[in-house]
Design a protein around this motif. Structure first.
Motif, mmCIF file in Angstrom:
data_model
loop_
_atom_site.group_PDB
_atom_site.id
_atom_site.type_symbol
_atom_site.label_atom_id
_atom_site.label_comp_id
_atom_site.label_asym_id
_atom_site.label_seq_id
_atom_site.Cartn_x
_atom_site.Cartn_y
_atom_site.Cartn_z
ATOM 1 N N VAL A 107 -14.135 6.077 4.967
ATOM 2 C CA VAL A 107 -14.260 7.424 4.408
ATOM 3 C C VAL A 107 -15.698 7.890 4.580
ATOM 4 C CG1 VAL A 107 -14.038 8.876 2.364
ATOM 5 C CG2 VAL A 107 -12.442 6.995 2.718
ATOM 6 N N ARG A 108 -15.842 9.085 5.108
ATOM 7 C CA ARG A 108 -17.185 9.609 5.362
ATOM 8 C C ARG A 108 -17.655 10.453 4.184
ATOM 9 N NH1 ARG A 108 -18.910 13.483 10.475
ATOM 10 N NH2 ARG A 108 -20.921 14.169 9.644
ATOM 11 N N ILE A 109 -18.859 10.184 3.721
ATOM 12 C CA ILE A 109 -19.493 10.986 2.682
ATOM 13 C C ILE A 109 -20.660 11.728 3.326
ATOM 14 C CG2 ILE A 109 -20.615 10.987 0.424
ATOM 15 C CD1 ILE A 109 -19.343 8.242 -0.067
ATOM 16 N N ARG A 121 -20.344 15.677 -0.058
ATOM 17 C CA ARG A 121 -19.018 16.211 0.233
ATOM 18 C C ARG A 121 -18.152 15.124 0.857
ATOM 19 N NH1 ARG A 121 -18.427 21.761 1.443
ATOM 20 N NH2 ARG A 121 -17.013 21.179 3.129
ATOM 21 N N VAL A 122 -16.889 15.124 0.474
ATOM 22 C CA VAL A 122 -15.885 14.294 1.133
ATOM 23 C C VAL A 122 -14.782 15.231 1.613
ATOM 24 C CG1 VAL A 122 -14.161 12.466 0.880
ATOM 25 C CG2 VAL A 122 -16.377 12.264 -0.265
ATOM 26 N N GLU A 123 -14.486 15.189 2.902
ATOM 27 C CA GLU A 123 -13.430 16.026 3.469
ATOM 28 C C GLU A 123 -12.264 15.156 3.921
ATOM 29 O OE1 GLU A 123 -14.871 18.594 6.504
ATOM 30 O OE2 GLU A 123 -16.203 19.717 5.143
ATOM 31 N N ARG A 131 -16.647 16.781 -4.199
ATOM 32 C CA ARG A 131 -18.040 17.168 -4.026
ATOM 33 C C ARG A 131 -18.833 16.770 -5.279
ATOM 34 N NH1 ARG A 131 -20.217 20.919 -6.856
ATOM 35 N NH2 ARG A 131 -21.788 21.347 -5.267
ATOM 36 N N THR A 148 -13.295 16.897 -7.937
ATOM 37 C CA THR A 148 -12.301 16.588 -6.911
ATOM 38 C C THR A 148 -11.273 17.711 -6.874
ATOM 39 O OG1 THR A 148 -12.570 14.214 -7.272
ATOM 40 C CG2 THR A 148 -10.586 14.921 -6.111
ATOM 41 N N LEU A 157 -11.767 9.531 -4.931
ATOM 42 C CA LEU A 157 -12.788 10.288 -4.210
ATOM 43 C C LEU A 157 -13.989 10.612 -5.092
ATOM 44 C CD1 LEU A 157 -10.560 12.675 -2.066
ATOM 45 C CD2 LEU A 157 -11.458 10.407 -1.523
ATOM 46 N N LEU A 160 -16.231 7.808 -4.792
ATOM 47 C CA LEU A 160 -16.943 7.832 -3.518
ATOM 48 C C LEU A 160 -18.134 8.773 -3.569
ATOM 49 C CD1 LEU A 160 -14.035 7.839 -0.914
ATOM 50 C CD2 LEU A 160 -15.632 5.981 -1.402
ATOM 51 N N VAL A 161 -17.942 9.937 -4.159
ATOM 52 C CA VAL A 161 -19.044 10.891 -4.285
ATOM 53 C C VAL A 161 -20.181 10.281 -5.090
ATOM 54 C CG1 VAL A 161 -19.742 13.086 -5.327
ATOM 55 C CG2 VAL A 161 -17.661 12.965 -3.947
#
Length: 208
Positions: A107-109, A121-123, A131, A148, A157, A160-161
């Motif tokens: 997962v890209r942050i 941001r997480v898309e 965010r 979220t 998520l 993750l942020v």
């Protein structure tokens, strides 16, 4: 009480940095020019004396003026704010040591820096899924607007942020995290090992 007030002072400075707001000390409290849709200005105070609380209540003159109190309210304090409308309750000020951990590789942050403020941001599927932002000041990092998107909730998520922002904060020499947690947000922060400092309640003026 003295320690809580010091933490609130540090949080207010970082929060105003995060949102690029004007903030200043006002007596034993804080005055912040929020200039948001929900309110124009906000007073923030930690366990104020009864005379200070009454002064703040008198200054909370309209629905777009808010008063946030950190700490338990005794009976005289509850009576002093009886003329205001409650907005939130059961929220908490929380703190934690900054202990960065690596984010999952799948997962890209995305983190954009603006001076001492970072926006994460997480898309997913080309849409904004989660965010948050954080501001570093003198060893503290204040976390703000951790959100979220409803259709992407319950996927971890928000964690993750926070992971991405904590790693950024550690890289910028922050050692202490501070935030104001909503009822729903407390579950996330509890799972990350954050500690509660004090309860928070927010009011707004009733106007004419």
């Amino acid at each position: 009480m003295t320690e809580t007030r010091a933490l609130v002072d540090r949080w207010a400075e970082g929060w105003s940095d995060s949102r690029r707001m004007l903030a200043r000390r006002d007596g034993d409290s804080w005055f912040v020019q929020v200039a948001a849709e929900t309110r124009s200005r906000e007073y923030i105070s930690a366990s104020p004396s009864l005379p200070e609380l009454r002064r703040l209540v008198n200054a909370t003159t309209a629905p777009d003026v808010w008063l946030t109190l950190v700490g338990d309210l005794d009976e005289p304090s509850r009576a002093a704010v009886a003329g205001l409308d409650p907005i939130t309750s059961d929220e908490r000020m929380m703190t934690s040591s900054i202990r960065p951990s690596p984010a999952p590789a799948n997962v890209r942050i995305d983190i954009d820096e603006d001076g001492q403020v970072a926006h994460a941001r997480v898309e997913m599927d080309g849409e904004l899924a989660a965010r948050g932002q954080a501001a570093v000041r003198a060893g503290d990092v204040v976390f703000d607007r951790i959100e979220t998107t409803p259709e992407f909730r319950r996927r971890g998520l928000g964690r993750l942020v926070m992971t991405g922002l904590m790693a950024w904060a550690a890289d910028n020499d922050a050692t202490t995290g501070l935030l104001m947690a909503s009822v729903s947000g407390r579950k996330l922060y509890d799972s990350l090992g954050w500690s509660e400092v004090a309860p928070i309640v927010t009011f707004r003026g009733r106007g004419a």
